[in-house]
Enzyme design. Sequence first.
Site, PDB file in Angstrom:
ATOM      1  N   SER A 146     -33.179  42.048 -26.810  1.00  0.00           N
ATOM      2  CA  SER A 146     -34.069  41.034 -27.069  1.00  0.00           C
ATOM      3  C   SER A 146     -35.607  41.653 -27.082  1.00  0.00           C
ATOM      4  O   SER A 146     -36.083  41.838 -26.028  1.00  0.00           O
ATOM      5  CB  SER A 146     -34.096  39.909 -25.990  1.00  0.00           C
ATOM      6  N   CYS A 169     -29.735  28.629 -28.407  1.00  0.00           N
ATOM      7  CA  CYS A 169     -30.272  30.175 -27.477  1.00  0.00           C
ATOM      8  C   CYS A 169     -31.432  29.542 -26.757  1.00  0.00           C
ATOM      9  O   CYS A 169     -32.408  28.822 -27.727  1.00  0.00           O
ATOM     10  CB  CYS A 169     -30.783  31.104 -28.402  1.00  0.00           C
ATOM     11  N   GLU A 229     -23.804  26.959 -17.999  1.00  0.00           N
ATOM     12  CA  GLU A 229     -23.293  26.365 -19.224  1.00  0.00           C
ATOM     13  C   GLU A 229     -22.792  27.741 -20.205  1.00  0.00           C
ATOM     14  O   GLU A 229     -23.174  28.693 -20.051  1.00  0.00           O
ATOM     15  CB  GLU A 229     -24.697  25.964 -20.122  1.00  0.00           C
ATOM     16  N   ASN A 242     -36.244  27.726 -31.063  1.00  0.00           N
ATOM     17  CA  ASN A 242     -35.684  26.609 -30.545  1.00  0.00           C
ATOM     18  C   ASN A 242     -36.410  25.930 -29.490  1.00  0.00           C
ATOM     19  O   ASN A 242     -36.745  26.307 -28.430  1.00  0.00           O
ATOM     20  CB  ASN A 242     -34.107  26.634 -30.003  1.00  0.00           C
ATOM     21  N   HIS A 246     -38.524  40.619 -29.528  1.00  0.00           N
ATOM     22  CA  HIS A 246     -39.297  39.514 -29.662  1.00  0.00           C
ATOM     23  C   HIS A 246     -40.906  39.741 -30.158  1.00  0.00           C
ATOM     24  O   HIS A 246     -41.655  38.844 -30.271  1.00  0.00           O
ATOM     25  CB  HIS A 246     -39.408  38.419 -28.558  1.00  0.00           C
ATOM     26  N   CYS A 278     -32.172  32.064 -14.368  1.00  0.00           N
ATOM     27  CA  CYS A 278     -32.609  33.723 -14.758  1.00  0.00           C
ATOM     28  C   CYS A 278     -33.870  34.019 -13.990  1.00  0.00           C
ATOM     29  O   CYS A 278     -34.816  33.208 -14.122  1.00  0.00           O
ATOM     30  CB  CYS A 278     -32.601  33.762 -16.122  1.00  0.00           C
ATOM     31  N   CYS A 280     -38.940  34.646 -19.087  1.00  0.00           N
ATOM     32  CA  CYS A 280     -39.538  34.719 -20.243  1.00  0.00           C
ATOM     33  C   CYS A 280     -40.132  33.254 -20.597  1.00  0.00           C
ATOM     34  O   CYS A 280     -39.486  32.274 -20.117  1.00  0.00           O
ATOM     35  CB  CYS A 280     -38.497  35.111 -21.382  1.00  0.00           C
ATOM     36  N   GLU A 296     -29.719  37.071 -17.069  1.00  0.00           N
ATOM     37  CA  GLU A 296     -29.792  38.337 -17.679  1.00  0.00           C
ATOM     38  C   GLU A 296     -28.648  39.292 -17.254  1.00  0.00           C
ATOM     39  O   GLU A 296     -28.424  39.576 -16.190  1.00  0.00           O
ATOM     40  CB  GLU A 296     -30.836  38.962 -17.416  1.00  0.00           C
TER      41      GLU A 296
END
Length: 409
Positions: A236, A377, A92, A320, A238, A127, A131, A184
């Site tokens: 990233s 995201c 995508e 999200n 987090h 990926c 995560c 990634e």
Amino acid sequence: MTRSLYDLDTGDLAALVAEAGEPPYRARQLAHWLDTRRQPDPRAMTNLPRSLRARLSERFAGTGLTLDRHQAGDDGWTHKFLFRLPGGDAVESVLMLYPPAGASPDDDWEGGPRGRATVCISTQAGCAMGCTFCATGQFGFTRHLSVGEVVEQVARVSTMLPELRPGPAAPDHLTNVVFMGMGEPFANQEATWGAAYRLHQGFGLSARAITISTVGLVPGIRRAATEPLPVNLAVSIHAADDATRDRLVPVNRSWPIAELLDAVRDYVTATRRRVSFEYALMAGVNDDPEQARRLGRLLAPLRVPRSGGHAAHVNLIPYNPTPRGPGGSSVAPRSIGDTGFSPPSKAAVRRFREAVAASGVPVSVRANRGVGIDAACGQLRTAAGRPGRRTLPMAEGPGTDGADPEDRP
Ligand code: SAH
Ligand code: SF4
């Protein structure tokens, strides 16, 4: 293996034209179609002789991306594309249009990048980083994209853009590219850097209009410090402590926060460029003001050599919810998606932001784009492709196609 005409560089194009018995200037015409006109279909290259067009389309039949689905959201300011790759997998890409200053249709976008048309592209089908809060990560890894497959996403979206503009206030050409779609980037470094250079040298995008986002693969950050192309780097993060980050980003067990920040510090020293840190805020997991203060303490010492200004910028992304079930729901649940995480309250976002700001580190909140079409995201995944392998990054590397073992955690 040629998966897209964009896998061919100048030398390859020259060889191709010579092989067809055509004069060398035909290679320049071909490059003009690919890079300036952003047209990968040989049949549309009308100033090439019919015989060469036929030869090219026969030779490269089955390569390139096929647009399988297009969805519009945010009143036409966000568009999501599902591209089928040669071999059947899918990725995508997302186009985000931003009105110029003073023409915002929505207050939520305040402070967003004005007058931009940004395409978010994928570097892998799926990926392997796993995560726990990310739809792509939960789906698993299928395969790496080639340089050409990465570049062709930009070409295709860029040629569709003029027809997709929701109104005259929308930008009429692509201004920015972010490597923040599926995959990634630093687990597929050759394709990532190959694409970044092509977008700069061929498509004419300035390096500062290109951003590569990494989950924190230290060898990739170290390489970025040595690449001459001054693209933007986003990391990233987090979480500000290893226990929390281990839970969210399994690769933290290979490169914990201290090692990650060492690499970023060296990157800043070598390049004198600022780095943005993405922080997806999840209710009750990493949205406490104490965690914000800790993040501030970690990042405030990062300074640009000589000028002394802050080298870190924190970009908060309210979590999200990820799509549910196969095929993904187009209705994002308010809370608790597949992954069991939920978005923070508005008040929590504000408190977190203020606590980071109090440390002096510049901080912004990313506007939520494309939520209704699962284009935000972490909502991208190959629902339409074959299921990927759920590889644990530490246990096993992702696939083999073109992977550099050095890139693997
Ligand atoms: N693999 C790269 C780039 C793609 S992800 C990386 O991880 O940086 C782009 C950004 O979206 C990353 O910061 C990622 O952590 C974030 N993200 C993933 N899932 C998310 C979700 N559900 N909500 C908010 N942000 C998410
Ligand atoms: Fe991969 Fe990035 Fe998602 Fe992690 S957040 S699983 S690295 S795409």
